[in-house]
Design a protein around this motif. Structure first.
Motif, mmCIF file in Angstrom:
data_model
loop_
_atom_site.group_PDB
_atom_site.id
_atom_site.type_symbol
_atom_site.label_atom_id
_atom_site.label_comp_id
_atom_site.label_asym_id
_atom_site.label_seq_id
_atom_site.Cartn_x
_atom_site.Cartn_y
_atom_site.Cartn_z
ATOM 1 N N TRP A 48 -20.440 -6.800 -64.161
ATOM 2 C CA TRP A 48 -21.651 -7.445 -64.691
ATOM 3 C C TRP A 48 -21.285 -8.309 -65.908
ATOM 4 N N GLU A 164 -35.860 -9.703 -59.889
ATOM 5 C CA GLU A 164 -34.394 -9.573 -59.983
ATOM 6 C C GLU A 164 -34.001 -8.980 -61.331
ATOM 7 N N LEU A 168 -31.946 -5.523 -61.609
ATOM 8 C CA LEU A 168 -30.623 -5.491 -62.242
ATOM 9 C C LEU A 168 -30.583 -4.472 -63.382
ATOM 10 N N PHE A 263 -27.583 -8.300 -57.161
ATOM 11 C CA PHE A 263 -26.272 -7.992 -57.741
ATOM 12 C C PHE A 263 -25.217 -8.920 -57.128
#
Ligand code: HEM
Ligand SMILES: CCOC(=O)c1cnc2ccccc2c1N
Length: 290
Positions: A48, A164, A168, A263
């Motif tokens: 990430w 989203e 996340l 992702f």
């Protein structure tokens, strides 16, 4: 800036599944890390943070160039503690010198999500190590001491909408904050190393109290010893976010479906894939009876 995925014709699905298995077996083997949380959560964070420098306005940053391997990017305070994840990956890079850092760090994050019983996340190879002078300036990763407007604005730079953004942030079901890394502390006791919708359930069901922690930073604490960052708690303060938190708390499948797609999008931001670029869905160790 344009980053075209370079498809390595000499490498097949099996080559990448072999790397996946090596990472997955190492996660299983080194289970004592961080009070038996294991390396899964920090590998998700490495993937990430390698991707979170992306800026849709000029297509800079993101996972493509593998610039997380350089001291400059590692010196961003937001990356404190990720040296442990990079050290975990060193022997893998030695064994498979043909893979780029960007491909390895994103593959490791996908492996961790799947091995921690999360959803299958599609993955595409083709990131190419770029020189140090292409490293984005520090300061692009998010700061936890903020509310909903900041969160919405931050994720917009990554080309992520409300749904989203909420999905996340649900990765905060994994692992924990460490005072020495970020100045935040907890959750204490059982920090989780399995990928579930628990983060959303906790957000809605616990009583949260905003207080100063022993490093002098504000965080939300619950009687059960859970914690939330201010940017976590923002998801129940904002009505649009709250609606999505409730959906994901009541429907783990909906969370998994959204997380799987955003992702992948996060890890591929900024990369153009030629039409002949392969898409892989790796098998878990369990699925291979390993
Ligand atoms: C507004 C956005 C976000 C903020 C401000 C934020 C902030 C943080 C902070 C302060 C920590 C603690 C680091 C430490 O002390 O070791 C952390 C840990 C973590 N974050 Fe985030 N985060 C954000 C979004 C995300 C996203 C999008 C993901 C993945 C999809 C993610 C995955 C993780 C994981 C897995 C950990 C646990 C790492 C460990 O246990 O070592 N976070 N985050
Ligand atoms: C499901 C129980 O975990 C939590 O409620 C929680 C909340 N915020 C976090 C923020 C950063 C890292 C881990 C976090 C975390 N594990």
């Amino acid at each position: 800036v344009v980053h075209i995925a370079a498809v390595n014709k000499d490498r097949s699905f099996d080559d990448y599944q072999r790397i996946y298995n090596t990472i997955a077996e190492k996660i299983r083997e080194e289970d004592e890390y961080d009070g038996y949380i294991g390396y899964g959560p920090i590998l998700v964070r490495l993937g990430w943070h390698s991707s979170g420098t992306y800026d849709k306005n000029d297509n800079t940053g993101g996972s493509y160039g593998g610039t997380m391997r350089f001291k400059l990017e590692q010196s961003d305070g937001a990356n404190n503690g990720l040296g442990n994840a990079r050290a975990f990956m060193e022997p893998i890079l030695k064994e498979f010198p043909w893979i780029s850092h960007g491909d390895l760090y994103t593959l490791g994050a996908v492996c961790a999500v799947q091995e921690l019983q999360g959803p299958k996340v599609k993955w595409r190879p083709g990131r190419v190590d770029m020189p140090e002078d292409t490293t984005p300036k520090n300061g692009r990763l998010p700061d936890a001491a903020n509310g909903a407007d900041y969160v919405r604005n931050f994720y917009a730079r990554l080309n992520m909408n409300d749904r989203e953004a909420v999905a996340l942030t649900g990765a905060h079901c994994l692992g924990r904050t460490h005072l020495k890394n970020s100045g935040f502390d907890g959750p204490w006791g059982a920090a989780s190393n399995s990928f579930t919708n628990e983060f959303f359930v906790n957000l809605l069901n616990e009583q949260w109290k905003l207080q100063k922690n022993k490093a002098g930073n504000m965080q939300y604490d619950s009687p059960k010893g859970y914690m939330m960052l201010e940017t976590d708690y923002a998801l129940v303060q904002d009505p649009a976010y709250l609606k999505i938190v409730k959906e994901f708390a009541n429907n783990e499948g909906a969370f998994f479906k959204e997380f799987a797609s955003c992702f992948q999008k996060l890890l591929e931001n900024g990369i153009d894939y030629p039409k002949d670029a392969p898409t892989y869905v790796f098998k878990t160790l369990d699925e291979q009876d390993l």
